[in-house]
Design an enzyme around this catalytic site. Structure first.
Site, PDB file in Angstrom:
ATOM      1  N   LEU A  15      46.424  27.676  21.213  1.00 19.01           N
ATOM      2  CA  LEU A  15      46.056  27.237  22.619  1.00 19.01           C
ATOM      3  C   LEU A  15      44.844  27.330  23.124  1.00 19.01           C
ATOM      4  O   LEU A  15      43.945  28.016  22.631  1.00 19.01           O
ATOM      5  CB  LEU A  15      46.838  28.259  23.767  1.00 19.01           C
ATOM      6  CG  LEU A  15      48.637  28.083  23.304  1.00 19.01           C
ATOM      7  CD1 LEU A  15      49.356  29.228  24.121  1.00 19.01           C
ATOM      8  CD2 LEU A  15      49.113  26.620  23.517  1.00 19.01           C
ATOM      9  N   GLY A  17      41.672  29.096  24.668  1.00 19.96           N
ATOM     10  CA  GLY A  17      41.424  30.552  24.903  1.00 19.96           C
ATOM     11  C   GLY A  17      42.329  31.351  23.974  1.00 19.96           C
ATOM     12  O   GLY A  17      41.987  32.734  24.077  1.00 19.96           O
ATOM     13  N   ALA A  18      42.605  30.861  22.829  1.00 18.14           N
ATOM     14  CA  ALA A  18      43.521  31.586  21.752  1.00 18.14           C
ATOM     15  C   ALA A  18      42.307  32.463  21.212  1.00 18.14           C
ATOM     16  O   ALA A  18      42.683  33.539  20.677  1.00 18.14           O
ATOM     17  CB  ALA A  18      44.148  30.830  20.787  1.00 18.14           C
ATOM     18  N   THR A  21      37.147  29.362  18.842  1.00 16.53           N
ATOM     19  CA  THR A  21      35.850  29.327  18.585  1.00 16.53           C
ATOM     20  C   THR A  21      35.241  30.454  18.349  1.00 16.53           C
ATOM     21  O   THR A  21      34.397  30.707  17.533  1.00 16.53           O
ATOM     22  CB  THR A  21      35.274  28.639  19.948  1.00 16.53           C
ATOM     23  OG1 THR A  21      35.806  27.716  20.222  1.00 16.53           O
ATOM     24  CG2 THR A  21      33.827  28.497  20.099  1.00 16.53           C
ATOM     25  N   SER A  88      44.614  20.988  18.516  1.00 15.45           N
ATOM     26  CA  SER A  88      45.418  19.997  17.677  1.00 15.45           C
ATOM     27  C   SER A  88      46.962  20.399  17.856  1.00 15.45           C
ATOM     28  O   SER A  88      47.583  21.038  16.875  1.00 15.45           O
ATOM     29  CB  SER A  88      44.886  20.430  16.065  1.00 15.45           C
ATOM     30  OG  SER A  88      44.505  21.587  15.954  1.00 15.45           O
TER      31      SER A  88
HETATM   32  P1  ADP Z   1      39.308  28.877  22.104  1.00 15.16           P
HETATM   33  O1  ADP Z   1      38.432  28.463  21.287  1.00 15.16           O
HETATM   34  O2  ADP Z   1      40.854  29.019  21.158  1.00 15.16           O
HETATM   35  O3  ADP Z   1      39.622  28.063  23.191  1.00 15.16           O
HETATM   36  P2  ADP Z   1      37.546  31.021  22.750  1.00 15.16           P
HETATM   37  O4  ADP Z   1      37.106  31.505  21.398  1.00 15.16           O
HETATM   38  O5  ADP Z   1      36.793  30.201  23.639  1.00 15.16           O
HETATM   39  O6  ADP Z   1      38.948  30.265  22.809  1.00 15.16           O
HETATM   40  O7  ADP Z   1      38.079  32.307  23.638  1.00 15.16           O
HETATM   41  C1  ADP Z   1      38.870  33.185  23.503  1.00 15.16           C
HETATM   42  C2  ADP Z   1      38.499  34.460  24.085  1.00 15.16           C
HETATM   43  O8  ADP Z   1      39.407  35.613  23.933  1.00 15.16           O
HETATM   44  C3  ADP Z   1      37.192  35.006  24.101  1.00 15.16           C
HETATM   45  O9  ADP Z   1      36.724  35.442  25.670  1.00 15.16           O
HETATM   46  C4  ADP Z   1      37.013  36.191  23.296  1.00 15.16           C
HETATM   47  O10 ADP Z   1      36.085  37.179  23.481  1.00 15.16           O
HETATM   48  C5  ADP Z   1      38.703  36.796  23.699  1.00 15.16           C
HETATM   49  N1  ADP Z   1      39.414  37.525  22.495  1.00 15.16           N
HETATM   50  C6  ADP Z   1      39.637  38.807  22.898  1.00 15.16           C
HETATM   51  N2  ADP Z   1      40.287  39.204  21.525  1.00 15.16           N
HETATM   52  C7  ADP Z   1      39.996  38.504  20.509  1.00 15.16           C
HETATM   53  C8  ADP Z   1      40.245  38.279  19.179  1.00 15.16           C
HETATM   54  N3  ADP Z   1      40.797  39.344  18.592  1.00 15.16           N
HETATM   55  N4  ADP Z   1      39.846  36.936  18.541  1.00 15.16           N
HETATM   56  C9  ADP Z   1      39.321  36.036  19.195  1.00 15.16           C
HETATM   57  N5  ADP Z   1      38.973  36.086  20.504  1.00 15.16           N
HETATM   58  C10 ADP Z   1      39.495  37.263  21.092  1.00 15.16           C
END
Ligand code: ADP
Length: 188
Positions: A15, A17-18, A21, A88
């Site tokens: 999802l 924010g998962a 990245t 995806s």
């Molecule tokens: P996506 O690329 O899936 O949309 P992002 O990487 O942009 O998600 O954002 C994920 C957010 O979750 C970041 O703010 C990150 O700091 C936070 N986060 C907290 N714990 C974790 C973890 N274990 N792994 C990855 N991100 C994390």
């Protein structure tokens, strides 16, 4: 630098924010530190370049993912490791990417952060807009997300740090021989 590099694709799915990245960035930096080649196809970056103009209908999402798979395959078949980090959401489309790239090179990574947690993080402010209806066709709210049924790696970000999640990926790569040629004499 090793001249015996293996191509592979770390195909992140999950999802918004998962953590795709965030974890991809760490894996990229660590691979570079080892002297490995690495190319990242990030969902947001691809949508502002390679897939500019595409929307979020099923057809447009599939086109976006097919383009990512096409480029990932060109790189991986030339021994360049690739990370893709796009939502995806459709299983069938991910499976088509796997078929194109080759099962032996395709490493599906489900960043399995729950919708509740992603929405609580709302790092990009998108969930609030999706709930209010300002953004339509938003994955997890008003558009489907089909979780993988047998990914090579499942990552739980709740209760672990991004570095620990990256560790999990490196353990997989090492255990499955993807990094053997990168160790450069570090065989203790
Ligand atoms: P996506 O690329 O899936 O949309 P992002 O990487 O942009 O998600 O954002 C994920 C957010 O979750 C970041 O703010 C990150 O700091 C936070 N986060 C907290 N714990 C974790 C973890 N274990 N792994 C990855 N991100 C994390």
């Amino acid at each position: 630098m090793s001249n015996n590099q293996k191509g592979f694709v770390l195909w992140f799915t999950g999802l918004s924010g998962a953590g795709k990245t965030t974890i991809a960035d760490i894996v990229e930096a660590r691979l570079k530190d080892r002297g490995s080649k690495i190319e990242v196809l990030d969902g947001d970056v691809v949508r502002t370049n390679l897939s500019k103009g595409l929307g979020f209908s099923r057809e447009d999402r599939d086109t976006n993912i097919a383009r990512i798979a096409f480029v990932a395959n060109l790189l991986a078949r030339n021994e360049v490791p690739v990370i893709t980090a796009a939502i995806s959401p459709y299983a069938e489309t991910r499976d088509a990417a796997r078929d194109l790239i080759g099962d032996e090179k395709f490493i599906e990574i489900h960043v399995a952060t729950s919708l509740e947690e992603c929405e609580a993080r709302d790092t990009k402010g998108l969930y609030a807009k999706a709930r209010s209806g300002e953004i339509k066709e938003f994955t997890g709210i008003s558009d489907p997300y089909e979780a993988p049924t047998s990914p090579e790696i499942t990552i739980q970000t709740e209760g672990s740090t991004p570095d620990e999640s990256a560790d999990q990926i490196f353990e997989y790569l090492e255990a499955n021989g993807f990094l053997a040629s990168e160790l450069e004499g570090a065989v203790a």
